[in-house]
Motif scaffolding. Sequence first.
Motif, PDB file in Angstrom:
ATOM      1  N   ALA A 133       0.814  -1.215   0.000  1.00  0.00           N
ATOM      2  CA  ALA A 133       0.000   0.000   0.000  1.00  0.00           C
ATOM      3  C   ALA A 133       0.852   1.272   0.000  1.00  0.00           C
ATOM      4  O   ALA A 133       0.547   2.208  -0.734  1.00  0.00           O
ATOM      5  N   PRO A 134       1.930   1.344   0.817  1.00  0.00           N
ATOM      6  CA  PRO A 134       2.760   2.555   0.742  1.00  0.00           C
ATOM      7  C   PRO A 134       3.356   2.791  -0.634  1.00  0.00           C
ATOM      8  O   PRO A 134       3.474   3.937  -1.078  1.00  0.00           O
ATOM      9  N   LEU A 135       3.759   1.723  -1.326  1.00  0.00           N
ATOM     10  CA  LEU A 135       4.274   1.898  -2.682  1.00  0.00           C
ATOM     11  C   LEU A 135       3.183   2.426  -3.609  1.00  0.00           C
ATOM     12  O   LEU A 135       3.433   3.281  -4.462  1.00  0.00           O
ATOM     13  N   ALA A 136       1.959   1.911  -3.443  1.00  0.00           N
ATOM     14  CA  ALA A 136       0.849   2.418  -4.248  1.00  0.00           C
ATOM     15  C   ALA A 136       0.530   3.867  -3.885  1.00  0.00           C
ATOM     16  O   ALA A 136       0.187   4.676  -4.747  1.00  0.00           O
ATOM     17  N   MET A 137       0.642   4.218  -2.588  1.00  0.00           N
ATOM     18  CA  MET A 137       0.418   5.593  -2.149  1.00  0.00           C
ATOM     19  C   MET A 137       1.360   6.560  -2.857  1.00  0.00           C
ATOM     20  O   MET A 137       1.002   7.697  -3.157  1.00  0.00           O
ATOM     21  N   LEU A 138       2.586   6.104  -3.088  1.00  0.00           N
ATOM     22  CA  LEU A 138       3.606   6.946  -3.693  1.00  0.00           C
ATOM     23  C   LEU A 138       3.605   6.848  -5.217  1.00  0.00           C
ATOM     24  O   LEU A 138       4.478   7.400  -5.879  1.00  0.00           O
ATOM     25  N   GLY A 139       2.616   6.143  -5.769  1.00  0.00           N
ATOM     26  CA  GLY A 139       2.508   6.046  -7.226  1.00  0.00           C
ATOM     27  C   GLY A 139       3.433   5.038  -7.855  1.00  0.00           C
ATOM     28  O   GLY A 139       3.605   5.014  -9.080  1.00  0.00           O
ATOM     29  N   ALA A 140       4.048   4.174  -7.038  1.00  0.00           N
ATOM     30  CA  ALA A 140       5.030   3.231  -7.560  1.00  0.00           C
ATOM     31  C   ALA A 140       4.432   1.888  -7.950  1.00  0.00           C
ATOM     32  O   ALA A 140       5.135   1.030  -8.478  1.00  0.00           O
ATOM     33  N   LEU A 141       3.156   1.691  -7.680  1.00  0.00           N
ATOM     34  CA  LEU A 141       2.450   0.500  -8.140  1.00  0.00           C
ATOM     35  C   LEU A 141       1.129   0.930  -8.745  1.00  0.00           C
ATOM     36  O   LEU A 141       0.437   1.788  -8.198  1.00  0.00           O
ATOM     37  N   ASP A 142       0.783   0.336  -9.865  1.00  0.00           N
ATOM     38  CA  ASP A 142      -0.523   0.556 -10.469  1.00  0.00           C
ATOM     39  C   ASP A 142      -1.511  -0.432  -9.859  1.00  0.00           C
ATOM     40  O   ASP A 142      -1.214  -1.622  -9.721  1.00  0.00           O
ATOM     41  N   ILE A 143      -2.690   0.065  -9.476  1.00  0.00           N
ATOM     42  CA  ILE A 143      -3.735  -0.793  -8.936  1.00  0.00           C
ATOM     43  C   ILE A 143      -5.073  -0.366  -9.532  1.00  0.00           C
ATOM     44  O   ILE A 143      -5.192   0.757 -10.029  1.00  0.00           O
ATOM     45  N   PRO A 144      -6.068  -1.239  -9.496  1.00  0.00           N
ATOM     46  CA  PRO A 144      -7.394  -0.840  -9.976  1.00  0.00           C
ATOM     47  C   PRO A 144      -8.097   0.015  -8.929  1.00  0.00           C
ATOM     48  O   PRO A 144      -8.264  -0.396  -7.782  1.00  0.00           O
ATOM     49  N   GLY A 145      -8.479   1.218  -9.282  1.00  0.00           N
ATOM     50  CA  GLY A 145      -9.192   2.077  -8.340  1.00  0.00           C
ATOM     51  C   GLY A 145      -8.264   2.772  -7.364  1.00  0.00           C
ATOM     52  O   GLY A 145      -7.056   2.900  -7.589  1.00  0.00           O
ATOM     53  N   ASP A 146      -8.824   3.218  -6.244  1.00  0.00           N
ATOM     54  CA  ASP A 146      -8.083   3.954  -5.228  1.00  0.00           C
ATOM     55  C   ASP A 146      -7.459   3.000  -4.214  1.00  0.00           C
ATOM     56  O   ASP A 146      -7.887   1.857  -4.069  1.00  0.00           O
ATOM     57  N   VAL A 147      -6.465   3.507  -3.493  1.00  0.00           N
ATOM     58  CA  VAL A 147      -5.853   2.750  -2.410  1.00  0.00           C
ATOM     59  C   VAL A 147      -6.772   2.790  -1.195  1.00  0.00           C
ATOM     60  O   VAL A 147      -7.144   3.867  -0.731  1.00  0.00           O
ATOM     61  N   THR A 148      -7.165   1.629  -0.711  1.00  0.00           N
ATOM     62  CA  THR A 148      -8.018   1.535   0.475  1.00  0.00           C
ATOM     63  C   THR A 148      -7.457   0.458   1.393  1.00  0.00           C
ATOM     64  O   THR A 148      -6.418  -0.153   1.103  1.00  0.00           O
ATOM     65  N   THR A 149      -8.154   0.217   2.495  1.00  0.00           N
ATOM     66  CA  THR A 149      -7.719  -0.839   3.406  1.00  0.00           C
ATOM     67  C   THR A 149      -7.872  -2.228   2.793  1.00  0.00           C
ATOM     68  O   THR A 149      -7.219  -3.170   3.224  1.00  0.00           O
ATOM     69  N   GLU A 150      -8.714  -2.354   1.782  1.00  0.00           N
ATOM     70  CA  GLU A 150      -8.956  -3.653   1.151  1.00  0.00           C
ATOM     71  C   GLU A 150      -7.899  -3.910   0.076  1.00  0.00           C
ATOM     72  O   GLU A 150      -7.730  -3.104  -0.837  1.00  0.00           O
ATOM     73  N   PRO A 151      -7.173  -5.023   0.151  1.00  0.00           N
ATOM     74  CA  PRO A 151      -6.171  -5.319  -0.877  1.00  0.00           C
ATOM     75  C   PRO A 151      -6.820  -5.464  -2.251  1.00  0.00           C
ATOM     76  O   PRO A 151      -7.873  -6.091  -2.371  1.00  0.00           O
ATOM     77  N   PRO A 152      -6.220  -4.887  -3.285  1.00  0.00           N
ATOM     78  CA  PRO A 152      -6.787  -5.045  -4.631  1.00  0.00           C
ATOM     79  C   PRO A 152      -6.506  -6.439  -5.172  1.00  0.00           C
ATOM     80  O   PRO A 152      -5.650  -7.158  -4.664  1.00  0.00           O
ATOM     81  N   ALA A 153      -7.224  -6.789  -6.210  1.00  0.00           N
ATOM     82  CA  ALA A 153      -7.039  -8.114  -6.801  1.00  0.00           C
ATOM     83  C   ALA A 153      -5.689  -8.231  -7.498  1.00  0.00           C
ATOM     84  O   ALA A 153      -5.107  -9.319  -7.572  1.00  0.00           O
TER      85      ALA A 153
END
Length: 237
Positions: free
Chosen positions: A184-204
């Motif tokens: 999640a911290p990597l996604a917060m910093l834009g270093a990982l692409d994920i579907p949708g927003d960063v939330t407490t729920e892990p993305p698929a």
Amino acid sequence: MLPAGPFDRLADDVREFLWVLAAGELPLTGQGDLHLADLRRLQGRLAVGEPPSTLAPARRRVALLRSLCDAGRVAEERAGTLRLTDEGWEFLALPADAQTGFVFAAWWEGMDWGRWSPRSGLGRLLRRERDLLLRDLAGLPEGRVDQSSFTRRFRQLVGHRWPIALAVAGPEVWWRELWATALAPLAMLGALDIPGDVTTEPPAWFGVNDASGELLAAAMAISGPVTSRALAPATRN
């Protein structure tokens, strides 16, 4: 728990927080907390993701920012106040990309992952094994990576060193823990692409990108050489 709101602005929020300190030191309560008036003022500037009727999200966000600032030594408590350090002024003078790298380094090296994880012991184990995580991330191909499969593989790798970790927590716990403290911290910093927003729920799924290479290269400089397809864009620069 680290993911407790919208987190795509983590580096931006560190910068906003430090600009508030640059305008003047903030007084602290006897318990070392910010006063309510200052929390309300910060709530309007930070990505807390909640209506202003409650200060709980702002408290969580400020606690995270203060931990990052402590790790990076860009802010300090002195004589009952929170103030900017010389390193903090240097941070504010950096370009945005360098600020993002700085925030990443503060999390990677200076933060207690256990404090922000659902299970503190497992969070601290993941931090201890962050070089193994780095190697696993660095070897990922381009495109989508199934997070549950990635977590199962990483869990087995850690389990070879710490068999007890497999016994005390199953794959579902590891899935959430690895997301909360590391991915999640990597996604917060834009270093990982994920579907949708960063939330407490892990993305698929998640995917590496050019920013992944830059930040993993920073971690490589801290931890030692790692061969990686994800690092290629950064090592060419």
